[in-house]
Design an enzyme around this catalytic site. Structure first.
Site, PDB file in Angstrom:
ATOM      1  N   ARG A 222      20.398   7.919  -8.462  1.00  0.00           N
ATOM      2  CA  ARG A 222      20.171   9.041  -7.178  1.00  0.00           C
ATOM      3  C   ARG A 222      19.380   8.099  -6.349  1.00  0.00           C
ATOM      4  O   ARG A 222      19.470   8.545  -5.201  1.00  0.00           O
ATOM      5  CB  ARG A 222      19.329  10.033  -7.724  1.00  0.00           C
ATOM      6  CG  ARG A 222      19.902  10.967  -8.878  1.00  0.00           C
ATOM      7  CD  ARG A 222      21.483  11.549  -8.478  1.00  0.00           C
ATOM      8  NE  ARG A 222      21.955  12.496  -9.198  1.00  0.00           N
ATOM      9  CZ  ARG A 222      22.676  12.084 -10.392  1.00  0.00           C
ATOM     10  NH1 ARG A 222      22.872  10.967 -10.666  1.00  0.00           N
ATOM     11  NH2 ARG A 222      23.083  13.179 -11.146  1.00  0.00           N
TER      12      ARG A 222
ATOM     13  N   ARG B 103      -6.320  15.768 -12.037  1.00  0.00           N
ATOM     14  CA  ARG B 103      -5.394  15.043 -11.063  1.00  0.00           C
ATOM     15  C   ARG B 103      -5.013  13.634 -11.392  1.00  0.00           C
ATOM     16  O   ARG B 103      -4.002  13.125 -10.704  1.00  0.00           O
ATOM     17  CB  ARG B 103      -6.109  14.816  -9.848  1.00  0.00           C
ATOM     18  CG  ARG B 103      -7.691  13.805 -10.102  1.00  0.00           C
ATOM     19  CD  ARG B 103      -8.678  13.895  -8.950  1.00  0.00           C
ATOM     20  NE  ARG B 103      -9.624  12.907  -9.261  1.00  0.00           N
ATOM     21  CZ  ARG B 103     -10.697  13.193 -10.340  1.00  0.00           C
ATOM     22  NH1 ARG B 103     -10.579  14.108 -10.951  1.00  0.00           N
ATOM     23  NH2 ARG B 103     -11.351  12.153 -10.516  1.00  0.00           N
TER      24      ARG B 103
ATOM     25  N   LYS C 136      -8.625   3.032 -18.382  1.00  0.00           N
ATOM     26  CA  LYS C 136      -7.550   3.703 -17.776  1.00  0.00           C
ATOM     27  C   LYS C 136      -6.459   2.532 -17.539  1.00  0.00           C
ATOM     28  O   LYS C 136      -5.245   2.776 -17.874  1.00  0.00           O
ATOM     29  CB  LYS C 136      -7.901   3.965 -16.278  1.00  0.00           C
ATOM     30  CG  LYS C 136      -8.802   5.251 -16.340  1.00  0.00           C
ATOM     31  CD  LYS C 136      -9.427   5.522 -14.916  1.00  0.00           C
ATOM     32  CE  LYS C 136     -10.199   6.634 -14.946  1.00  0.00           C
ATOM     33  NZ  LYS C 136     -10.689   7.095 -13.760  1.00  0.00           N
TER      34      LYS C 136
ATOM     35  N   CYS D 124      -5.512  -4.707  10.629  1.00  0.00           N
ATOM     36  CA  CYS D 124      -5.668  -4.650   9.118  1.00  0.00           C
ATOM     37  C   CYS D 124      -6.940  -3.616   9.240  1.00  0.00           C
ATOM     38  O   CYS D 124      -7.223  -2.803   9.952  1.00  0.00           O
ATOM     39  CB  CYS D 124      -6.425  -5.839   8.876  1.00  0.00           C
ATOM     40  SG  CYS D 124      -8.166  -6.540   9.751  1.00  0.00           S
TER      41      CYS D 124
ATOM     42  N   CYS E  23     -15.176  11.582  -4.269  1.00  0.00           N
ATOM     43  CA  CYS E  23     -14.621  12.815  -5.284  1.00  0.00           C
ATOM     44  C   CYS E  23     -15.729  12.984  -6.168  1.00  0.00           C
ATOM     45  O   CYS E  23     -15.451  14.460  -6.742  1.00  0.00           O
ATOM     46  CB  CYS E  23     -13.423  11.961  -6.121  1.00  0.00           C
ATOM     47  SG  CYS E  23     -12.309  11.336  -4.969  1.00  0.00           S
TER      48      CYS E  23
ATOM     49  N   CYS F 107      -8.980 -10.427  10.419  1.00  0.00           N
ATOM     50  CA  CYS F 107      -7.575 -10.990  10.539  1.00  0.00           C
ATOM     51  C   CYS F 107      -7.789 -12.127  11.710  1.00  0.00           C
ATOM     52  O   CYS F 107      -6.549 -12.677  12.067  1.00  0.00           O
ATOM     53  CB  CYS F 107      -6.564  -9.842  10.707  1.00  0.00           C
ATOM     54  SG  CYS F 107      -6.575  -8.827  12.397  1.00  0.00           S
TER      55      CYS F 107
HETATM   56 ZN    ZN Z   1      -7.964  -7.215  11.709  1.00  0.00          ZN
END
Ligand code: ZN
Length: 356
Positions: A11, A70, A85, A170, A202, A262
């Site tokens: 698929r 969740r 985990k 970035c 959270c 960057c």
């Molecule tokens: Zn940057």
């Protein structure tokens, strides 16, 4: 392609943008995922089912009952056994698709081990829950010159940004610059925004599985495009979605011509200048970062048993209670102390029970 593989992925192969050649390429691809919570489990599930070749999962935490609402790869038995985990996710993912080399690593990614854990993968995926680690991933990805996908979710809202070093903005371009769009949109998911500031997490604002599912799905599609070498439509836009209001935004983020990371290649998170030894972790927990020491957890458990309560050890971690606190200690010396926000209390408990 082997007929069984063709059938399995038929698929996806029918989708013209992938096709048989794309599926073959995907089966030879790999990625490293850092963080395996709500976003990470949903993302890993999608990618492993889609048939990438190899997935490394790095996570520092263990499964708790409050994760099950969740975090889609975990089961009640994982929480009962307080499995790490990374271990629980690896087991489940191998059962879902035995053709994918899934490697779960129980570790707290930091400046010291980032190179070792991330090197060799053509794509880095964000499933973390904090900005300290995300800026570290951003530094590392630019340093290694590999793309990475930032994602964050809190309450009913999430954001994602694909970063191609040298080509697109970035995370530092988006969140450290004065560009209002980047900061506003990014900071909604980050709470107060600044990595060192007080953030909605959270653990304070809650999180809906539905929000994580949407953002993880966008992240998975971006990942597949990148792994297929289809970069034209990837990166440079901060995408946000609120499943409660239905509000969707896709904002182009310009590169900051003076970006710390960057452009100026100031990798302060990777070099460890920004890494605290202790960090807040959730609403009432303090984490003491690993000290590159190896602990014999079984022996430590035996030694502590007469003086502390509810000692449990499962080969990966040791947990015990010193009311009103609960300590969880990992084999690399890392510890999470629940029941306090006071770092000096955490430090003194650590010194008392684990040693300095
Ligand atoms: Zn940057």
């Amino acid at each position: 392609m082997d007929p069984k593989l063709y059938e399995r992925y038929s698929r996806q192969i029918l989708f013209t943008e992938i096709g048989e050649a794309g599926q073959r390429r995907l089966l030879e691809s790999s990625a490293v995922l850092v963080g395996c919570g709500a976003l990470g489990t949903a993302l890993a599930n999608l990618l492993v089912r889609a048939g990438l070749g190899k997935l490394r999962i790095v996570d520092r935490d263990f499964v708790e009952p409050s994760n099950l609402q969740r975090q889609t790869l975990f089961e009640e038995s994982d929480a009962r056994e307080t499995l790490p985990k990374a271990v629980a996710a690896e087991r489940r993912l191998r059962a879902i698709n035995s053709g994918v080399a899934v490697e779960g690593i129980v570790a707290d990614l930091g400046p010291k081990n980032a190179g070792e854990l991330l090197r060799g993968f053509p794509l880095i995926l964000d499933g973390t829950d904090n900005f300290e680690t995300r800026f570290l991933l951003n530094d590392a990805a630019i340093h290694l010159d590999v793309p990475w996908i930032y994602a964050a979710v809190v309450a009913s809202y999430g954001v994602t940004l694909t970063v191609r070093p040298g080509e697109t903005a970035c995370l530092a371009c988006a969140l450290e610059s004065d560009a209002p769009s980047g900061r506003d949109v990014g900071s909604q998911a980050a709470g107060a925004g600044a990595p060192a500031g007080v953030e909605d997490t959270c653990d304070t604002a809650g999180v809906l599985g539905a929000a994580a599912g949407v953002i993880a799905s966008i992240e998975a599609a971006e990942a597949i495009k990148l792994l297929l070498g289809n970069t034209e439509s990837v990166g440079g836009r901060l995408v946000s979605f609120d499943v409660w209001s239905g509000r969707y935004q896709s904002v182009r983020v310009p590169r900051n011509p003076d970006c710390r990371a960057c452009i100026r290649r100031d990798f302060r998170y990777l070099e460890g200048d920004a890494q605290p030894h202790l960090t807040m972790c959730g609403r009432d927990s303090v984490q003491i970062h690993e000290r590159r020491r190896q602990l014999d957890l079984a022996e430590l458990g035996r030694r502590l048993a007469p003086t502390v309560a509810e000692v449990r050890e499962n080969g990966f971690l040791l947990r015990f209670r010193v009311p009103p606190y609960e300590m969880t200690v990992f084999a690399d010396g890392r510890a999470i102390i629940k029941g306090t926000q006071d770092t000096s209390v955490a430090r003194s408990l650590y010194a008392r029970y684990i040693g300095a």
